[in-house]
Design an enzyme around this catalytic site. Sequence first.
Site, PDB file in Angstrom:
ATOM      1  N   ASP A 284       2.490   7.098   3.814  1.00 56.44           N
ATOM      2  CA  ASP A 284       1.082   6.999   4.176  1.00 56.44           C
ATOM      3  C   ASP A 284       0.387   7.908   3.174  1.00 56.44           C
ATOM      4  OD1 ASP A 284      -1.499   7.549   5.122  1.00 56.44           O
ATOM      5  OD2 ASP A 284      -0.904   6.981   7.148  1.00 56.44           O
ATOM      6  N   HIS A 285      -0.217   7.327   2.140  1.00 58.99           N
ATOM      7  CA  HIS A 285      -0.639   8.175   1.028  1.00 58.99           C
ATOM      8  C   HIS A 285      -1.709   9.189   1.427  1.00 58.99           C
ATOM      9  CE1 HIS A 285      -3.970   5.296   0.531  1.00 58.99           C
ATOM     10  NE2 HIS A 285      -4.563   6.201  -0.192  1.00 58.99           N
TER      11      HIS A 285
ATOM     12  N   HIS B 119      -3.815   5.513   8.236  1.00 53.68           N
ATOM     13  CA  HIS B 119      -4.562   6.672   7.734  1.00 53.68           C
ATOM     14  C   HIS B 119      -5.421   7.347   8.820  1.00 53.68           C
ATOM     15  CE1 HIS B 119      -3.181   4.899   4.120  1.00 53.68           C
ATOM     16  NE2 HIS B 119      -4.217   4.143   3.847  1.00 53.68           N
TER      17      HIS B 119
END
Length: 506
Positions: free
Chosen positions: A196-197, A259
């Site tokens: 999950d950047h 996010h």
Amino acid sequence: MSNPLRDPRDRRLPKVAGPCGMILFGVTGDLARKKIMPAIYDLANRGFLPPGFALVGFARREWADEDFAAEVHDAVREYARTPFREDVWAQLSAGIRFVAGDIQDPEAYARLKSEVDTLDAERGTMGNHVFYLSIPPGLFPVVVSNLRESGLTDSTGDEWRRVVVEKPFGRDLASAQALDEVLSEAFSPDEIFRIDHYLGKETVQNILAVRFANAMFEPIWNCNYVDNVQITQAEDIGIGGRASYYDGIGAARDVIQNHLLQLLALTAMEEPLSFSSAQVHAEKEKVLSAVQLPSNIELHTARGQYAAGWQGGVPVVGFLQEKGIPPTSTTETFAAMRVTVENRRWAGVPFYLRTGKRLGRRVTEVAVIFKRAPHLPFASQAVEELSDNALVFRIQPDEGITVRFGSKVPNTPGMEVRDVTMDFQYGDSFVDTSPEAYERLILDVLLGEPPLFPNSTEVDLSWKILDPVLDCWADLGQPEQYASGGWGPSSAYDMIARDGRTWRRP
Ligand code: BG6
């Protein structure tokens, strides 16, 4: 490798990855070109990769090693964050290999295995391999079973194997669990890294630092003082060339499930006993378990599709006119929802989440909005321009923190009070620019450090929160159209107005 970008005043010990190599699936994709390859170069440039690091591309292309190296080179030149240096590139490119083959073909994996074995011997990657699956999840079963059958996932002694998977991790709870089962056929839970950047962003990690390194925030971080929390991820761009990915996925699955719920977890969780992976996950799991949807989902959520309009002075097409999107698509490009966190700290405090494409501007923020002071000893006209106190984590693009509070207007008779802000900007306080999220996350994979990767329980809990919303929306037909360049559909304004509140204008 020397480390030219390190500030000599920074006395923290850098952690350099030990001997290892990465096998990249999906080398021709956008993500590989724009994020993964540049991040690998940036890590090499910052001195974080072992000298013998190897990068093996695997795809159905008639490429030689040099062709793949040329692709990586171009991606690095175009997208790397740090300056291009010939010596760094020479060392990195010496470890670049390409194996041509069909993802379905066991023979191709046998060739991959022999390439990887050769690299172990020649470059000293020592049997430590990361498989980076930058491919649609529909391909996981065939890749994972071929990796296993070919012996690529077998390790002995101190060797390690890890797998990195990109989102979407499923499209609902059931499919996420099915993906987990597939991965667990070849990898143990601590070998699976789900990207999950957002969790790799410095500004996101800073939420926990600010909350738990300071004495002044936590005492008011609860339902006694907080009125509501608004978490916004807005983009001014449309879906670009991603129609095949985006149609049928939509804003809620694309951004809220991962996010935004992760941002909520970091904002609302209790202090972990330590920053070890187990402790951080334990607290995030608790808070995600406590997230509750309102009983009337339709009234407290909103969805929309961007319509044709203008953005930045140029005409833009609507979502339904985008190339590759059927004119009857019901996929939402804007999603908003209200949830609560059912525990003592957050009882009754709504958390509003919203995300959308083609909105007014690109901004991601977490705004904690406080209750009004219980009594204001001023004339009512004197506080007309006073709104609620707020603490805003500015995740991007203007990274920092803003505190909004009331202050006396100078040179006015009496006590006129108006909002002012106090800003912390990263650029003013720190000499280093922040690394890209992918740099941090890829380094953590190589180091085997999982706190910044959602575990399967968190992923499942997030789908449990979202599934009822998606089920409800599935019956509602076409989403409401909203003007490009605005702040979303009218239903988004209505949903928050029902609670007597308004969205923050970022
Ligand atoms: C990705 C989504 O996860 O995040 C994209 O798939 C979105 O649709 C992107 O554009 C936003 O990332 P960032 O870091 O630019 O906010």
